[in-house]
Design a protein around this motif. Structure first.
Motif, PDB file in Angstrom:
ATOM      1  N   GLY A   2       0.813  -1.214   0.000  1.00 59.05           N
ATOM      2  CA  GLY A   2       0.000   0.000   0.000  1.00 59.05           C
ATOM      3  C   GLY A   2       0.839   1.252   0.000  1.00 59.05           C
ATOM      4  O   GLY A   2       2.066   1.209   0.039  1.00 59.05           O
ATOM      5  N   GLY A   3       0.162   2.392  -0.021  1.00 61.69           N
ATOM      6  CA  GLY A   3       0.812   3.689  -0.015  1.00 61.69           C
ATOM      7  C   GLY A   3      -0.006   4.676   0.794  1.00 61.69           C
ATOM      8  O   GLY A   3      -1.015   4.325   1.409  1.00 61.69           O
ATOM      9  N   ARG A   4       0.435   5.930   0.776  1.00 60.46           N
ATOM     10  CA  ARG A   4      -0.191   6.958   1.606  1.00 60.46           C
ATOM     11  C   ARG A   4      -1.660   7.177   1.261  1.00 60.46           C
ATOM     12  O   ARG A   4      -2.514   7.302   2.137  1.00 60.46           O
ATOM     13  CB  ARG A   4       0.550   8.286   1.443  1.00 60.46           C
ATOM     14  N   GLY A   5      -1.959   7.246  -0.044  1.00 63.19           N
ATOM     15  CA  GLY A   5      -3.324   7.543  -0.457  1.00 63.19           C
ATOM     16  C   GLY A   5      -4.306   6.474  -0.036  1.00 63.19           C
ATOM     17  O   GLY A   5      -5.371   6.759   0.523  1.00 63.19           O
ATOM     18  N   ALA A   6      -3.974   5.215  -0.286  1.00 64.10           N
ATOM     19  CA  ALA A   6      -4.885   4.123   0.049  1.00 64.10           C
ATOM     20  C   ALA A   6      -5.000   3.950   1.559  1.00 64.10           C
ATOM     21  O   ALA A   6      -6.079   3.629   2.073  1.00 64.10           O
ATOM     22  CB  ALA A   6      -4.420   2.833  -0.609  1.00 64.10           C
ATOM     23  N   GLU A   7      -3.908   4.181   2.298  1.00 63.84           N
ATOM     24  CA  GLU A   7      -4.002   4.066   3.758  1.00 63.84           C
ATOM     25  C   GLU A   7      -4.861   5.197   4.329  1.00 63.84           C
ATOM     26  O   GLU A   7      -5.611   4.995   5.291  1.00 63.84           O
ATOM     27  CB  GLU A   7      -2.617   4.062   4.396  1.00 63.84           C
ATOM     28  N   PHE A   8      -4.757   6.395   3.755  1.00 65.43           N
ATOM     29  CA  PHE A   8      -5.669   7.482   4.126  1.00 65.43           C
ATOM     30  C   PHE A   8      -7.114   7.028   3.939  1.00 65.43           C
ATOM     31  O   PHE A   8      -7.974   7.258   4.803  1.00 65.43           O
ATOM     32  CB  PHE A   8      -5.382   8.717   3.269  1.00 65.43           C
ATOM     33  N   CYS A   9      -7.382   6.375   2.825  1.00 65.26           N
ATOM     34  CA  CYS A   9      -8.749   5.939   2.525  1.00 65.26           C
ATOM     35  C   CYS A   9      -9.234   4.896   3.528  1.00 65.26           C
ATOM     36  O   CYS A   9     -10.425   4.872   3.876  1.00 65.26           O
ATOM     37  CB  CYS A   9      -8.834   5.390   1.103  1.00 65.26           C
ATOM     38  N   MET A  10      -8.338   4.022   3.998  1.00 65.44           N
ATOM     39  CA  MET A  10      -8.752   3.059   5.021  1.00 65.44           C
ATOM     40  C   MET A  10      -9.121   3.771   6.321  1.00 65.44           C
ATOM     41  O   MET A  10     -10.148   3.463   6.944  1.00 65.44           O
ATOM     42  CB  MET A  10      -7.658   2.027   5.274  1.00 65.44           C
ATOM     43  N   GLY A  11      -8.292   4.717   6.746  1.00 62.77           N
ATOM     44  CA  GLY A  11      -8.604   5.478   7.955  1.00 62.77           C
ATOM     45  C   GLY A  11      -9.896   6.256   7.810  1.00 62.77           C
ATOM     46  O   GLY A  11     -10.712   6.331   8.743  1.00 62.77           O
ATOM     47  N   LEU A  12     -10.109   6.822   6.623  1.00 60.25           N
ATOM     48  CA  LEU A  12     -11.331   7.575   6.338  1.00 60.25           C
ATOM     49  C   LEU A  12     -12.548   6.667   6.393  1.00 60.25           C
ATOM     50  O   LEU A  12     -13.559   6.978   7.043  1.00 60.25           O
ATOM     51  CB  LEU A  12     -11.213   8.231   4.963  1.00 60.25           C
ATOM     52  N   ALA A  13     -12.485   5.536   5.702  1.00 59.62           N
ATOM     53  CA  ALA A  13     -13.632   4.617   5.653  1.00 59.62           C
ATOM     54  C   ALA A  13     -13.980   4.104   7.043  1.00 59.62           C
ATOM     55  O   ALA A  13     -15.171   4.005   7.401  1.00 59.62           O
ATOM     56  CB  ALA A  13     -13.315   3.451   4.718  1.00 59.62           C
ATOM     57  N   LEU A  14     -12.955   3.780   7.834  1.00 53.79           N
ATOM     58  CA  LEU A  14     -13.203   3.277   9.179  1.00 53.79           C
ATOM     59  C   LEU A  14     -13.926   4.321  10.022  1.00 53.79           C
ATOM     60  O   LEU A  14     -14.882   3.999  10.750  1.00 53.79           O
ATOM     61  CB  LEU A  14     -11.881   2.891   9.837  1.00 53.79           C
ATOM     62  N   ALA A  15     -13.511   5.573   9.926  1.00 52.31           N
ATOM     63  CA  ALA A  15     -14.123   6.634  10.729  1.00 52.31           C
ATOM     64  C   ALA A  15     -15.492   7.067  10.194  1.00 52.31           C
ATOM     65  O   ALA A  15     -16.356   7.480  10.966  1.00 52.31           O
ATOM     66  CB  ALA A  15     -13.185   7.835  10.801  1.00 52.31           C
ATOM     67  N   LEU A  16     -15.705   6.971   8.894  1.00 54.36           N
ATOM     68  CA  LEU A  16     -17.005   7.348   8.329  1.00 54.36           C
ATOM     69  C   LEU A  16     -18.106   6.365   8.717  1.00 54.36           C
ATOM     70  O   LEU A  16     -19.278   6.737   8.827  1.00 54.36           O
ATOM     71  CB  LEU A  16     -16.910   7.422   6.797  1.00 54.36           C
ATOM     72  N   GLN A  17     -17.740   5.102   8.889  1.00 57.06           N
ATOM     73  CA  GLN A  17     -18.704   4.081   9.290  1.00 57.06           C
ATOM     74  C   GLN A  17     -19.933   4.053   8.382  1.00 57.06           C
ATOM     75  O   GLN A  17     -21.078   3.966   8.835  1.00 57.06           O
ATOM     76  CB  GLN A  17     -19.118   4.289  10.746  1.00 57.06           C
ATOM     77  N   GLY A  18     -19.663   4.165   7.060  1.00 51.69           N
ATOM     78  CA  GLY A  18     -20.757   4.056   6.096  1.00 51.69           C
ATOM     79  C   GLY A  18     -21.654   5.266   6.026  1.00 51.69           C
ATOM     80  O   GLY A  18     -22.821   5.141   5.603  1.00 51.69           O
ATOM     81  N   GLN A  19     -21.168   6.435   6.406  1.00 54.96           N
ATOM     82  CA  GLN A  19     -21.997   7.643   6.376  1.00 54.96           C
ATOM     83  C   GLN A  19     -22.616   7.855   4.988  1.00 54.96           C
ATOM     84  O   GLN A  19     -21.908   7.962   3.990  1.00 54.96           O
ATOM     85  CB  GLN A  19     -21.145   8.870   6.733  1.00 54.96           C
ATOM     86  N   PRO A  20     -23.944   7.890   4.907  1.00 52.84           N
ATOM     87  CA  PRO A  20     -24.596   8.078   3.608  1.00 52.84           C
ATOM     88  C   PRO A  20     -24.204   9.412   2.963  1.00 52.84           C
ATOM     89  O   PRO A  20     -24.009  10.420   3.650  1.00 52.84           O
ATOM     90  CB  PRO A  20     -26.088   8.067   3.961  1.00 52.84           C
ATOM     91  N   GLY A  21     -24.071   9.381   1.652  1.00 56.95           N
ATOM     92  CA  GLY A  21     -23.824  10.597   0.891  1.00 56.95           C
ATOM     93  C   GLY A  21     -22.400  11.085   0.884  1.00 56.95           C
ATOM     94  O   GLY A  21     -22.133  12.179   0.375  1.00 56.95           O
ATOM     95  N   VAL A  22     -21.456  10.310   1.421  1.00 60.05           N
ATOM     96  CA  VAL A  22     -20.051  10.736   1.450  1.00 60.05           C
ATOM     97  C   VAL A  22     -19.211   9.783   0.614  1.00 60.05           C
ATOM     98  O   VAL A  22     -19.197   8.575   0.850  1.00 60.05           O
ATOM     99  CB  VAL A  22     -19.508  10.786   2.895  1.00 60.05           C
ATOM    100  N   TYR A  23     -18.511  10.346  -0.349  1.00 64.54           N
ATOM    101  CA  TYR A  23     -17.656   9.596  -1.260  1.00 64.54           C
ATOM    102  C   TYR A  23     -16.279  10.275  -1.264  1.00 64.54           C
ATOM    103  O   TYR A  23     -16.178  11.491  -1.080  1.00 64.54           O
ATOM    104  CB  TYR A  23     -18.223   9.587  -2.675  1.00 64.54           C
ATOM    105  N   ALA A  24     -15.231   9.521  -1.500  1.00 70.14           N
ATOM    106  CA  ALA A  24     -13.898  10.123  -1.448  1.00 70.14           C
ATOM    107  C   ALA A  24     -12.924   9.418  -2.380  1.00 70.14           C
ATOM    108  O   ALA A  24     -13.084   8.232  -2.702  1.00 70.14           O
ATOM    109  CB  ALA A  24     -13.355  10.086  -0.019  1.00 70.14           C
ATOM    110  N   LEU A  25     -11.918  10.150  -2.778  1.00 72.79           N
ATOM    111  CA  LEU A  25     -10.795   9.626  -3.564  1.00 72.79           C
ATOM    112  C   LEU A  25      -9.529  10.261  -3.025  1.00 72.79           C
ATOM    113  O   LEU A  25      -9.480  11.478  -2.807  1.00 72.79           O
ATOM    114  CB  LEU A  25     -10.968   9.935  -5.046  1.00 72.79           C
ATOM    115  N   ALA A  26      -8.527   9.446  -2.798  1.00 74.56           N
ATOM    116  CA  ALA A  26      -7.208   9.948  -2.429  1.00 74.56           C
ATOM    117  C   ALA A  26      -6.182   9.270  -3.311  1.00 74.56           C
ATOM    118  O   ALA A  26      -6.226   8.050  -3.494  1.00 74.56           O
ATOM    119  CB  ALA A  26      -6.909   9.681  -0.954  1.00 74.56           C
TER     120      ALA A  26
END
Length: 448
Positions: free
Chosen positions: A354-378
């Protein structure tokens, strides 16, 4: 898994992933050398002076920067030189463009023998320069590893080991490059010293928070305000071993770099031709063209990737749930350079990818906990997230749900830094191939 080339603005509500990819593409396009070089090119030496123009450079954008100079330089003006870039990062040569600058490839982020040979050749090309000569230096992110010429008494193998340790230590880019400068015979202003008395013009693409040219690629043509003592403190802080004789030289200040005010830099010019902020602004313009509001947090965000992801998630949830501090629909943009600290693994546990961008996305997804209406790309704007073949990753409200349905627990992937494996299994890697530029991390969060 996505490879993209979008020409029209996708609908953010109906095509959130394609829309975020379009924003990334807009950011990358803004940083391409051919878009930014012409206004900063100096005039060639006059024929009467007998001066030559030599192009020297290093970085992930080195090949495309060289092509831009060749395309824009007067056809009747002499031009020669050598630039080193990362393996597979030399763009196809435009039809009809005559090659006048040699481009070679080497390893990144850990240097190799090809990078060593290129640095030796570049340093050799500075021999015999006169005050009538012009040296045009093309510098971009990645040059620290690509332009490797270890200090006297330090082998390539030792430099590789130290570099690997720095990469996994959690040190930020300024700290890493402070060490690299003081363990080099070409970085930290030493290339400029070798060019004297020639005139030096440096064109650089920034990949560092704050856009300090002396940090980009460890500043081979810039004065260095850091010190041997600082390099020693960084090595000790992160527990990185160097050979005893080299540490002694550092402690004695014997490996000091040229400093601000040194006359060798008189008359030199430095131009930032592309920056992270400019790319974020280009993405923001694309957001507004789609009828949404854009908010740029900063182009200087640093910190542990997964923790930065959690902070971004908290902000996105506040917008989605309470309309604070921004009203939805909107896009939150940020850049900078986060870090990933590689932790020791228990016996029998396979090392993750992995790298910085994908690890950011893992931390983001874990904290969002499936929040509706939120999408992201890093993603990393050079098209390569760390050492993998992806640029980054994509997160949707159903990311965690789809992973759990496949028997994948995100904590386990975080524990072994396996962001690549996590998003690859979900089909959510973003793959672009090398972009031929580099203004570091790009992050976009769409809230609808």
């Amino acid at each position: 898994m996505t490879t993209f080339k979008t020409t029209s603005i996708p609908d953010a509500g109906a095509q959130p992933r394609q829309f975020l990819e379009y924003l990334f593409q807009a950011a990358v396009t803004r940083a391409l050398p051919l878009e930014n070089t012409a206004r900063y090119l100096p005039k060639p030496p006059t024929p009467e002076s007998g001066g030559r123009t030599i192009v020297l450079g290093a970085g992930k954008a080195g090949g495309s920067m060289a092509h831009a100079v060749e395309a824009l330089w007067p056809a009747d003006a002499p031009l020669e030189g050598l630039v080193v870039t990362r393996y597979h990062h030399t763009p196809p040569r435009p039809a009809g463009l005559k090659q006048r600058i040699e481009v070679v490839e080497a390893a990144h982020p850990v240097p190799d023998a090809a990078g060593l040979a290129a640095a030796q050749r570049i340093l050799a090309m500075t021999q015999g320069l006169t005050k009538n000569d012009l040296v045009l230096c093309l510098i971009s992110g990645g040059g620290s590893a690509l332009l490797t010429l270890p200090a006297e008494g330090l082998s390539l193998e030792e430099k590789q080991r130290i570099n690997k340790a720095l990469l996994g230590s959690g040190a930020n880019i300024a700290e890493m490059n402070c060490v690299r400068k003081h363990l080099s015979r070409i970085k930290g202003g030493r290339l400029a010293a070798a060019c004297a008395p020639a005139r030096v013009v440096t064109l650089t693409i920034s990949d560092v928070p704050g856009d300090d040219p002396s940090i980009i690629a460890s500043g081979p043509t810039l004065p260095d305000a850091s010190s041997c003592a600082e390099a020693v403190a960084i090595l000790q802080r992160y527990g990185i071993d160097v050979p005893g004789d080299i540490m002694s030289l550092l402690e004695q200040g014997a490996l000091e770099t040229p400093k601000p005010g040194d006359p060798i830099f008189n008359g030199h010019e430095v131009h930032l031709i592309a920056t992270p902020q400019q790319s974020l602004e280009a993405a923001a313009e694309a957001v507004r063209a789609a009828g949404l509001t854009a908010h740029i947090l900063s182009d200087e965000i640093e910190g542990e990737s997964r923790e930065v992801g959690k902070v971004h998630a908290a902000l996105a949830r506040a917008v989605a749930l309470r309309g604070q501090p921004f009203q939805k629909p909107c896009v939150i943009l940020s850049g900078g350079e986060t870090t990933v600290t590689i932790k020791p693994l228990p016996p029998g546990v396979a090392k993750g990818r992995g790298g910085r961008g994908a690890e950011f996305c893992m931390g983001l997804a874990l904290a969002l906990q499936g929040q509706p209406g939120v999408y992201a790309l890093a993603a990393d704007t050079d098209g390569i997230d760390g050492t993998e073949d992806n640029a980054g990753a994509y997160v949707a409200p159903d990311t965690l749900q789809r992973a759990l349905a496949a028997g994948m627990k995100i904590d386990a992937y975080l524990d072994r830094n396996d962001a690549y494996g996590y998003f690859d299994a979900l089909g959510d890697l973003v793959i672009t191939g090398p972009t031929h530029t580099n203004v570091n991390d790009f992050r976009a969060i769409l809230i609808i």
